[in-house]
Design a protein around this motif. Structure first.
Motif, PDB file in Angstrom:
ATOM      1  N   ILE A  33       0.833  -1.261   0.179  1.00  0.00           N
ATOM      2  CA  ILE A  33      -0.044  -0.029   0.113  1.00  0.00           C
ATOM      3  C   ILE A  33       0.776   1.323   0.126  1.00  0.00           C
ATOM      4  CG2 ILE A  33      -1.663   1.177   1.292  1.00  0.00           C
ATOM      5  CD1 ILE A  33      -2.708  -1.359   2.250  1.00  0.00           C
ATOM      6  N   ALA A  34       1.806   1.150   0.714  1.00  0.00           N
ATOM      7  CA  ALA A  34       2.860   2.471   0.948  1.00  0.00           C
ATOM      8  C   ALA A  34       3.594   2.616  -0.388  1.00  0.00           C
ATOM      9  CB  ALA A  34       3.844   2.139   2.010  1.00  0.00           C
ATOM     10  N   LEU A  35       4.006   1.567  -0.942  1.00  0.00           N
ATOM     11  CA  LEU A  35       4.652   1.404  -2.331  1.00  0.00           C
ATOM     12  C   LEU A  35       3.805   2.006  -3.615  1.00  0.00           C
ATOM     13  CD1 LEU A  35       7.498   0.687  -3.863  1.00  0.00           C
ATOM     14  CD2 LEU A  35       6.373  -1.498  -4.142  1.00  0.00           C
ATOM     15  N   GLN A  36       2.526   1.835  -3.670  1.00  0.00           N
ATOM     16  CA  GLN A  36       1.799   1.943  -4.685  1.00  0.00           C
ATOM     17  C   GLN A  36       1.620   3.697  -4.695  1.00  0.00           C
ATOM     18  OE1 GLN A  36      -1.526   3.321  -4.642  1.00  0.00           O
ATOM     19  NE2 GLN A  36      -1.936   3.418  -2.503  1.00  0.00           N
ATOM     20  N   SER A  37       1.489   4.198  -3.540  1.00  0.00           N
ATOM     21  CA  SER A  37       1.531   5.705  -3.282  1.00  0.00           C
ATOM     22  C   SER A  37       2.883   6.399  -3.839  1.00  0.00           C
ATOM     23  CB  SER A  37       1.194   6.033  -1.935  1.00  0.00           C
ATOM     24  OG  SER A  37       2.247   5.929  -1.307  1.00  0.00           O
ATOM     25  N   GLN A  38       3.837   5.489  -4.172  1.00  0.00           N
ATOM     26  CA  GLN A  38       4.899   6.123  -4.740  1.00  0.00           C
ATOM     27  C   GLN A  38       5.310   6.143  -6.236  1.00  0.00           C
ATOM     28  OE1 GLN A  38       8.065   4.608  -2.480  1.00  0.00           O
ATOM     29  NE2 GLN A  38       7.237   5.010  -0.334  1.00  0.00           N
ATOM     30  N   LYS A  39       4.446   5.299  -6.636  1.00  0.00           N
ATOM     31  CA  LYS A  39       4.509   4.921  -8.334  1.00  0.00           C
ATOM     32  C   LYS A  39       3.441   5.781  -8.961  1.00  0.00           C
ATOM     33  CE  LYS A  39       8.076   1.753  -7.378  1.00  0.00           C
ATOM     34  NZ  LYS A  39       9.270   2.052  -7.794  1.00  0.00           N
ATOM     35  N   ASP A  40       3.428   5.485 -10.208  1.00  0.00           N
ATOM     36  CA  ASP A  40       2.466   6.074 -11.173  1.00  0.00           C
ATOM     37  C   ASP A  40       2.269   5.301 -12.315  1.00  0.00           C
ATOM     38  OD1 ASP A  40       4.740   6.692 -12.527  1.00  0.00           O
ATOM     39  OD2 ASP A  40       4.557   8.829 -12.120  1.00  0.00           O
ATOM     40  N   GLY A  41       1.283   5.529 -12.915  1.00  0.00           N
ATOM     41  CA  GLY A  41       1.179   4.653 -14.467  1.00  0.00           C
ATOM     42  C   GLY A  41       0.866   3.288 -14.500  1.00  0.00           C
ATOM     43  N   LYS A  42       1.562   2.622 -15.031  1.00  0.00           N
ATOM     44  CA  LYS A  42       1.344   1.065 -15.039  1.00  0.00           C
ATOM     45  C   LYS A  42       1.686   0.473 -13.872  1.00  0.00           C
ATOM     46  CE  LYS A  42       2.119   0.485 -20.104  1.00  0.00           C
ATOM     47  NZ  LYS A  42       3.138   0.307 -21.129  1.00  0.00           N
ATOM     48  N   GLU A  43       2.786   0.740 -13.427  1.00  0.00           N
ATOM     49  CA  GLU A  43       3.390   0.253 -11.989  1.00  0.00           C
ATOM     50  C   GLU A  43       2.292   0.370 -10.922  1.00  0.00           C
ATOM     51  OE1 GLU A  43       7.627   0.175 -10.836  1.00  0.00           O
ATOM     52  OE2 GLU A  43       7.779   1.917 -12.488  1.00  0.00           O
ATOM     53  N   ARG A  44       1.586   1.424 -10.715  1.00  0.00           N
ATOM     54  CA  ARG A  44       0.730   1.824  -9.715  1.00  0.00           C
ATOM     55  C   ARG A  44      -0.392   0.949  -9.959  1.00  0.00           C
ATOM     56  NH1 ARG A  44      -2.145   7.284  -7.917  1.00  0.00           N
ATOM     57  NH2 ARG A  44      -2.825   6.436  -5.886  1.00  0.00           N
ATOM     58  N   ILE A  45      -0.930   0.781 -11.417  1.00  0.00           N
ATOM     59  CA  ILE A  45      -2.165   0.042 -11.385  1.00  0.00           C
ATOM     60  C   ILE A  45      -1.792  -1.217 -11.129  1.00  0.00           C
ATOM     61  CG2 ILE A  45      -3.520  -0.692 -13.517  1.00  0.00           C
ATOM     62  CD1 ILE A  45      -3.321   1.670 -14.953  1.00  0.00           C
ATOM     63  N   SER A  46      -0.707  -2.151 -11.424  1.00  0.00           N
ATOM     64  CA  SER A  46      -0.290  -3.219 -11.157  1.00  0.00           C
ATOM     65  C   SER A  46      -0.348  -3.548  -9.783  1.00  0.00           C
ATOM     66  CB  SER A  46       0.998  -3.625 -11.663  1.00  0.00           C
ATOM     67  OG  SER A  46       0.884  -3.712 -13.324  1.00  0.00           O
ATOM     68  N   LEU A  47       0.042  -2.584  -8.755  1.00  0.00           N
ATOM     69  CA  LEU A  47       0.194  -2.962  -7.605  1.00  0.00           C
ATOM     70  C   LEU A  47      -1.213  -2.678  -6.878  1.00  0.00           C
ATOM     71  CD1 LEU A  47       3.289  -0.653  -6.678  1.00  0.00           C
ATOM     72  CD2 LEU A  47       2.986  -3.113  -6.251  1.00  0.00           C
ATOM     73  N   LEU A  48      -1.923  -1.853  -7.445  1.00  0.00           N
ATOM     74  CA  LEU A  48      -3.431  -1.723  -7.032  1.00  0.00           C
ATOM     75  C   LEU A  48      -4.196  -2.881  -7.290  1.00  0.00           C
ATOM     76  CD1 LEU A  48      -4.218   1.863  -8.240  1.00  0.00           C
ATOM     77  CD2 LEU A  48      -4.057   1.378  -5.889  1.00  0.00           C
ATOM     78  N   ILE A  49      -3.958  -3.630  -8.202  1.00  0.00           N
ATOM     79  CA  ILE A  49      -4.726  -4.929  -8.618  1.00  0.00           C
ATOM     80  C   ILE A  49      -4.364  -5.921  -7.589  1.00  0.00           C
ATOM     81  CG2 ILE A  49      -5.110  -6.454 -10.197  1.00  0.00           C
ATOM     82  CD1 ILE A  49      -5.098  -4.551 -12.226  1.00  0.00           C
ATOM     83  N   LYS A  50      -2.853  -5.860  -7.347  1.00  0.00           N
ATOM     84  CA  LYS A  50      -2.316  -7.070  -6.509  1.00  0.00           C
ATOM     85  C   LYS A  50      -2.709  -6.804  -5.185  1.00  0.00           C
ATOM     86  CE  LYS A  50       2.130  -8.960  -5.676  1.00  0.00           C
ATOM     87  NZ  LYS A  50       3.622  -8.835  -6.055  1.00  0.00           N
ATOM     88  N   ILE A  51      -2.992  -5.607  -4.637  1.00  0.00           N
ATOM     89  CA  ILE A  51      -3.299  -5.314  -3.180  1.00  0.00           C
ATOM     90  C   ILE A  51      -5.158  -5.639  -2.991  1.00  0.00           C
ATOM     91  CG2 ILE A  51      -4.092  -3.494  -1.560  1.00  0.00           C
ATOM     92  CD1 ILE A  51      -1.537  -1.907  -2.626  1.00  0.00           C
ATOM     93  N   GLY A  52      -5.679  -5.330  -4.210  1.00  0.00           N
ATOM     94  CA  GLY A  52      -7.213  -5.745  -4.214  1.00  0.00           C
ATOM     95  C   GLY A  52      -7.285  -7.237  -4.273  1.00  0.00           C
ATOM     96  N   TYR A  53      -6.245  -7.993  -5.005  1.00  0.00           N
ATOM     97  CA  TYR A  53      -6.485  -9.467  -5.032  1.00  0.00           C
ATOM     98  C   TYR A  53      -6.240 -10.295  -3.615  1.00  0.00           C
ATOM     99  CZ  TYR A  53      -4.462 -14.254  -5.838  1.00  0.00           C
ATOM    100  OH  TYR A  53      -4.489 -15.519  -5.802  1.00  0.00           O
ATOM    101  N   TYR A  54      -5.254  -9.686  -2.929  1.00  0.00           N
ATOM    102  CA  TYR A  54      -4.768 -10.350  -1.609  1.00  0.00           C
ATOM    103  C   TYR A  54      -5.855  -9.961  -0.523  1.00  0.00           C
ATOM    104  CZ  TYR A  54      -0.204 -11.367  -3.514  1.00  0.00           C
ATOM    105  OH  TYR A  54       0.944 -11.801  -3.805  1.00  0.00           O
TER     106      TYR A  54
END
Length: 682
Positions: free
Chosen positions: A33-54
């Motif tokens: 959750i902390a990492l996704q706030s530091q990213k943008d674009g494709k990387e942030r979308i991937s992390l958001l989906i990953k968090i939602g999955y878990y």
């Protein structure tokens, strides 16, 4: 004990990585959750989906917030693959919340994108999820068909998580349908592909519940102890909830009431923390059932009413039927007969809804198959007409050529008559050959037309019979329901019971007709495959006879089965039971009260002879030669005016031919009939 419809979706994100993502059991979600706030674009979308999955199973509400953000960003950046992944996982989170209809809407949106991208693996997992929704809504046949399709694709690409998921869900479908041996088989297969302890814990809970149903407490306890260890190791709250519930049931069976209550209360406490409505419903239901069995009806009422309200919120018909079934007994125990009657009516309503869903499913399948068959017949007829037209054109060309040749030959013959007599004779011989070919073509066309006429006549006779016999039970339902509606208060209880018995018999006749129609449709389209297995002959015969025992009893017809208990036979169980069942059904139909239907076997010259014999009305000699066909078939009423289509004996003959069995018929009017099935004894 409530059979919990608790289907899990083990999803693997694909399409936005070059490799498969592994489920990190010890990964710190807070760091993601902390990492996704530091990213943008494709990387942030991937992390958001990953968090939602878990978060989707343990905290679906929070998971939906992250997935909604992923959907929004994907739309802005026009990343269709990631948008589909986010939509799909939001559907999973909604499913875990119990919002089944809404989850299906998100699956449909994701499916459209996956199909456009030709993303096979994602489509497989989506088919699994859609199949789960069908199963939750009582459409088990469609769910099983989709699961088997998904399993075939998963094995082709050797995707272990999807293979596990699909095998597990197939086991659950069989489990919910009461086919427990098949359920156990698929659960054990699923364990071979379970790569994490949480998955093992879930499967072990299902196995434990089956053994609890069978009262094999030793095996149930063995699987539950293993499930708890695996669930605690993987911090799987859902499996822990279920393990405590099953342990409560096990202790209740043993008579350890205090320990049972502790386990049920622990399960309820964990389910409330999980925010998963279906788990809360099941925990409340089991606790309410426990209190009712231990004579604490007031506590039972409190918990069951809460379960009832939650089940109405998620519109789970199966849970509503289960909860109202207990509540009616609770209120009867509390002497609140008004409430008891109210919940009795609700229970009947929900039970009827489940039954209607299954009935509609069967009718839909019949209609679909009938439509397909009609299209095939139309296509075949069109093809025949085209071929006939081509032959006519070819024949006309040949005739035109022959006429031209003949004219030329005649001109030449006038000039060469004297010198070329041999050539004239050869030309005449050629002409005769061509005429024979034309005649043969004409005869072939005539034969084909006659064949088509016979097929159309058979079809028309068959559907005329089916329409007539479908109308009878349905008309019976309408007449009886009209009578009950208009004269309910004036009819005695005994008359009401009689009317309900008539409706029950009509419904059973209708179901038997539909089952025979389904089998005939599959047989006609060559979709019945022979799957042989070694089985005990006596068990096969009893399974075939069992559905007709109640009917025989109501007609006061005795059933005598004399089959060796130790005799084994290698055959297709479905075909065998269909053939024997239809023969027994036919024998009962034409037997009088007090008659006996005998089913026995003997070995003669290496052949197993299975006889179904009655001493009923018999069959006239002139009808015996057409007894297995539709030609000149007229439906004959049974001894108690039972209607019939004749389809049963048609199925007997066609299925026997498919298995290379010989069937004999011996009958005399008023002395009875005997059908003998000759099966090669291997």
């Amino acid at each position: 004990m409530i059979r919990i419809t608790h289907l899990i979706i083990l999803l693997t994100f694909i399409g936005f990585y070059q490799f498969s993502i592994v489920i990190y059991a010890q990964e710190n979600i807070d760091s993601l959750i902390a990492l996704q706030s530091q990213k943008d674009g494709k990387e942030r979308i991937s992390l958001l989906i990953k968090i939602g999955y878990y978060l989707s199973s343990d905290n679906p509400k929070e998971a939906i917030q992250y997935l909604d953000e992923a959907i929004s960003l994907s739309e802005k950046l026009n990343l269709q693959g990631r948008k589909a992944d986010a939509l799909f996982n939001k559907g999973v989170a909604l499913w875990h919340q119990g919002n089944i209809q809404e989850s299906e809407n998100y699956y449909i949106q994701a499916k459209s994108i996956y199909e456009t991208l030709n993303d096979t693996l994602s489509l497989i997992k989506l088919y699994n999820s859609e199949a789960i929704n069908y199963s939750m809504r009582g459409r088990s046949d469609i769910a099983l068909e989709m699961f088997l399709k998904s399993l075939d694709y998963a094995f082709r690409i050797n995707d272990r998580p999807t293979i596990f998921n699909t095998l597990f869900n197939i086991g659950i479908v069989f489990d919910n349908r009461g086919e427990l041996d098949k359920a156990i088989e698929h659960y054990h297969k699923a364990l071979q592909f379970a790569d994490d302890k949480g998955s093992k814990a879930l499967v072990e809970n299902y196995l434990a519940e089956i053994y609890l149903t069978r009262r094999d407490l030793k095996k149930a306890e063995e699987f539950l102890n293993s499930a708890i260890l695996n669930a605690e190791s993987s911090n799987d709250i859902n499996s822990l909830i279920w393990s405590y519930t099953n342990l409560g049931t096990l202790n209740l069976e043993k008579g350890n009431f205090n320990e049972a209550e502790k386990k049920f209360l622990s399960a309820l406490e964990l389910s409330r923390k999980s925010d998963y409505k279906l788990d809360i419903i099941h925990a409340l239901t089991e606790l309410g059932r426990f209190y009712f069995k231990t004579k604490k009806s007031n506590l039972a009422e409190e918990h069951l009413l809460e379960a009832f309200e939650l089940a109405k919120q998620v519109n789970s018909v199966q849970d509503l039927s289960s909860v109202t079934s207990v509540l009616k007994d609770v209120y009867a125990d509390l002497n609140n007969y008004k409430k008891a009657f109210e919940f009795l009516q609700l229970n009947k309503q929900y039970s009827d809804t489940l039954q209607a869903i299954n009935q509609n499913e069967k009718i839909l399948e019949i209609e679909t198959k009938y439509a397909v068959k009609q299209k095939e017949k139309e296509a075949e007829l069109l093809k025949s007409e085209n071929e006939l037209q081509k032959k006519v054109i070819e024949t006309q060309k040949i005739i035109a050529i022959l006429v031209s040749i003949l004219g030329l030959v005649l001109v030449i013959l006038l000039w060469l008559m004297v010198r070329n007599r041999k050539r004239i004779l050869a030309a005449q011989k050629d002409l005769l050959i061509k005429n024979e070919e034309i005649e043969m073509s004409r005869k072939e066309i005539t034969a084909k037309n006659r064949e088509l006429e016979v097929l159309n006549s058979t079809k028309d006779k068959f559907f005329s019979i089916i329409a007539h016999d479908l109308r009878n039970p349905i008309a019976g339902f309408v007449s009886i329901s009209d009578l009950l509606e208009t004269d309910y208060d004036r009819i005695s209880d005994q008359e009401k019971k009689s009317l309900l018995s008539q409706m029950n018999n009509s419904s059973k006749n209708l179901i038997a007709l539909l089952e025979n129609l389904l089998t005939w449709a599959r047989l006609s389209s060559n979709k019945i495959e022979i799957v042989k297995s070694k089985s005990t002959l006596s068990e096969l015969v009893r399974s075939a006879v069992n559905p007709y025992e109640h009917w025989a009893k109501s007609k006061r017809v005795n059933l005598s089965i004399e089959i060796p208990e130790d005799k084994k036979i290698e055959t297709d169980p479905f075909i065998f039971q269909t053939v024997v069942g239809n023969l027994v059904n036919n024998a009962i139909k034409f037997s009088n009260s007090g008659d006996t239907v005998n089913v026995n076997t003997k070995i003669e010259n290496g052949t197993l002879k299975l006889s179904v014999k009655d001493n009923g009305v018999g069959i006239p000699e002139h009808r015996l030669k057409n007894i297995f066909g539709f030609d000149n078939k007229k439906t004959t009423k049974g001894t108690m005016n039972e209607s019939g289509t004749g389809l049963g004996l048609v199925l007997v003959k066609e299925l026997s031919d498919k298995m290379n069995w010989k069937i004999e018929v011996h009958s005399k009017p008023q002395l009875g009939s005997e059908f003998i099935l000759n099966i090669a004894d291997n």
